[in-house]
Motif scaffolding. Structure first.
Motif, PDB file in Angstrom:
ATOM      1  N   ASP A   1       0.964  -1.319  -0.008  1.00 26.91           N
ATOM      2  CA  ASP A   1       0.023  -0.100  -0.091  1.00 26.91           C
ATOM      3  C   ASP A   1       0.842   1.277   0.006  1.00 26.91           C
ATOM      4  O   ASP A   1       0.463   2.526   0.854  1.00 26.91           O
ATOM      5  N   GLY A   2       1.960   1.144  -0.584  1.00 28.63           N
ATOM      6  CA  GLY A   2       3.010   2.359  -0.773  1.00 28.63           C
ATOM      7  C   GLY A   2       3.932   2.530   0.308  1.00 28.63           C
ATOM      8  O   GLY A   2       4.912   3.360   0.408  1.00 28.63           O
ATOM      9  N   VAL A   3       3.882   1.562   1.162  1.00 29.64           N
ATOM     10  CA  VAL A   3       4.917   1.572   2.432  1.00 29.64           C
ATOM     11  C   VAL A   3       6.399   0.932   1.892  1.00 29.64           C
ATOM     12  O   VAL A   3       6.092  -0.191   0.869  1.00 29.64           O
ATOM     13  N   PRO A   4       7.470   1.549   2.011  1.00 28.64           N
ATOM     14  CA  PRO A   4       8.613   1.284   1.611  1.00 28.64           C
ATOM     15  C   PRO A   4       9.003  -0.023   2.146  1.00 28.64           C
ATOM     16  O   PRO A   4       8.542  -0.473   3.376  1.00 28.64           O
ATOM     17  N   LEU A   5       9.266  -0.850   1.521  1.00 24.27           N
ATOM     18  CA  LEU A   5       9.779  -2.284   1.897  1.00 24.27           C
ATOM     19  C   LEU A   5      11.340  -2.772   2.095  1.00 24.27           C
ATOM     20  O   LEU A   5      12.106  -2.248   1.314  1.00 24.27           O
TER      21      LEU A   5
END
Length: 559
Positions: free
Chosen positions: A237-241
């Motif tokens: 959901d757009g969170v950096p991984l």
């Protein structure tokens, strides 16, 4: 469990702003929790920390709606001194917290204000400095320390106070990788042993994934997602991984599989357990070294540098930088990296040995002339910003060099566009975020159109997207013929962008070579408090081959 912090429907905007910085924020933090806060630069993370600490609304003017309670005390109706009995805060920029002339006095300062007896105070100081690895530097002036060492002192000052809640805003941004691990480990230990509540803002998602109980993702002033690390990094959901999580998703996609809903790998060990033994494919895809035979633009021969206080920061360095290189310099905090850069640009003159810029000894060059050949961006942008607007900041050196206004305007607009700041050209620099000020500092160098650009920690305080933005900009400049020299602790960016890597340790060059050779030498990196990127470690364990990027690792594992 006791509720340490309760935020309910919080809205906030600063007095000089029309826009709400925080919108509808509601969270509860239990005593003893380790909470990570992530999100893009400018999302409102620091503002939320200031609200929890009571600094907003007690010491900063603006409009606030909703409630913030700390151990049941409303921050609107309680005094800041009352709230601070339970809360300690470590700011992103440690320099703004220093008030004394010695490290040990800095740690003692708040204890003295709290009336702690001397014998107890000494024990607390030594314990805190030992925990952050700074006890041997307790008599140094904080302003003489490296950026990472300053951060350790700021953290020690809060640890010594033993607050019930510790809020840390990007506390490890200037630390070497091992230093980051040590800080996270210390905070986790205090959480377990002393029931410390930790609220930590960071772009370092891989360390947060290992230590945080819960992560809150904020974007544009709103909480977008909250949950355990496994929950946060599932369906991003757009969170950096983390790198291995990103690799896992790409592997699933390449095989046409659905995303895993039962949790994802966050560490190298997690992914190894999931995939088992794998045979390498496309081995040639990761080897493409070339030999650099271009002329030397900067050279150091048997260079030593000793500071006035007797600290020998550089000890016998021999180094050549060739035209068109993309060189990164890495090493632990206090290894002499910034001193080396200042020698390269002529701001410091060697105590012994010779530094040459384009064949000329730096002892014989006019420092004002150097700016048209070599541009230098400081680690702390505030050390080189002093004008009233972004535009004037970029124009200053050009006007001093008697450029006409038409050329000045052309150069400034080109530079500001390249760093994404053209729309704020009339804004005072002190209204910008630290990440924006960092990009402005880069722009002040770009307007001079130097042949060599030297940047000290350009991605400090930047989110991953902005870090990539800056590094892509430097890569583009390099591809146009500029020589780029970067000091950084971000090993992922080193692996993705550098062509050559120099490791500094104790003022000496202990490794110098192609990026794949240096980054792939895990034993050497461990000896100097550095760690390879996750995908490099993964492919070394699986195949004995150091992949530098997620896509390289993918090419080895998926046909």
């Amino acid at each position: 469990m006791t509720c340490a912090v309760k935020v309910k429907n919080l809205w906030w905007k600063y007095e000089a702003s029309r826009n709400w910085v925080l919108k509808e924020i509601s969270i509860e933090v239990k005593q003893g929790e380790f909470i990570g806060i992530i999100g893009p630069s400018g999302a409102g993370k620091t503002t939320l920390c200031l609200c929890i600490a009571g600094i907003i609304p007690n010491a900063i003017k603006g409009t606030m709606r909703g409630k913030v309670k700390v151990f049941g005390k409303d921050t609107k109706t309680s005094s800041l001194s009352e709230i601070m009995k339970s809360v300690g805060i470590v700011f992103q920029d440690p320099d703004i917290q220093f008030v004394t002339m010695r490290v040990m006095d800095e740690v003692a300062f708040t204890l003295e204000n709290l009336g702690v007896p001397r014998d107890e105070m000494i024990k607390k100081i030594n314990r805190a400095l030992t925990l952050v690895g700074m006890k041997n530097l307790k008599f140094k002036n904080p302003l003489e320390l490296s950026g990472g060492q300053k951060q350790r002192v700021a953290i020690a000052s809060m640890i010594a106070r033993q607050p019930k809640i510790m809020i840390l805003d990007e506390p490890t941004s200037d630390l070497d990788p091992q230093g980051k691990q040590e800080v996270y480990s210390v905070l986790h230990k205090l959480k377990d042993k002393e029931n410390l509540t930790v609220i930590l803002v960071s772009h370092d998602i891989e360390e947060l994934a290992k230590y945080a109980d819960r992560i809150i993702f904020i974007k544009e002033g709103k909480i977008v997602k909250t949950g355990s690390p496994k929950e946060i990094f599932t369906d991003s959901d757009g969170v950096p991984l983390p790198q291995v999580t990103e690799l896992y998703y790409k592997m699933l996609k390449a095989k046409g599989a659905n995303f895993c809903k039962n949790g994802v790998p966050l560490t190298v060990e997690d992914l190894l357990a999931l995939i088992g033994r794998v045979k390498a494919k496309n081995l040639r895809s990761v080897y493409n070294a070339d030999v650099d035979v271009r002329e030397t633009v900067i050279s150091l021969e048997k260079v030593f540098y000793r500071y006035p206080d007797g600290t020998e920061a550089i000890r016998g360095i021999n180094l050549e930088v060739r035209r068109g290189e993309f060189l990164t310099i890495i090493g632990p905090n206090g290894s002499g990296k910034t001193t080396l850069l200042k020698l390269m640009v002529g701001l410091l003159k060697p105590t012994r040995g010779t530094v040459k810029l384009f064949g000329v000894d730096t002892r014989k060059v006019n420092i004002s002339d150097v700016a048209f050949k070599v541009g230098f961006v400081y680690q702390n942008p505030d050390h080189q910003l002093f004008c009233n607007t972004v535009y004037e900041e970029c124009a200053y050196a050009l006007r001093n060099a008697n450029f006409d206004e038409q050329e000045i305007q052309k150069r400034i607009e080109e530079a500001l566009r390249s760093v994404g700041l053209l729309e704020v050209k009339n804004t005072p620099p002190y209204f910008l975020s630290k990440g924006e000020r960092q990009r402005l500092a880069v722009a002040t160098v770009l307007v001079m159109k130097p042949e060599v650009i030297i940047v000290d920690e350009p991605t400090t305080g930047q989110d991953y997207g902005q870090s990539r933005y800056i590094m892509n900009m430097l890569k583009s400049l390099n591809e146009s013929g500029k020589t780029i020299i970067v000091v950084t602790h971000n090993m992922r960016l080193v692996a993705e962008y550098a062509k050559r890597v120099v490791i500094l340790m104790g003022g000496k060059v202990i490794a110098d070579g192609p990026v794949r050779d240096v980054i792939g030498n895990v034993k050497l990196l461990e000896e100097v408090s550095l760690n390879p990127p996750q995908v490099t470690l993964l492919t070394l364990r699986l195949f004995g081959i150091p992949a530098l990027t997620v896509d390289e690792a993918l090419s080895l594992m998926v046909t």
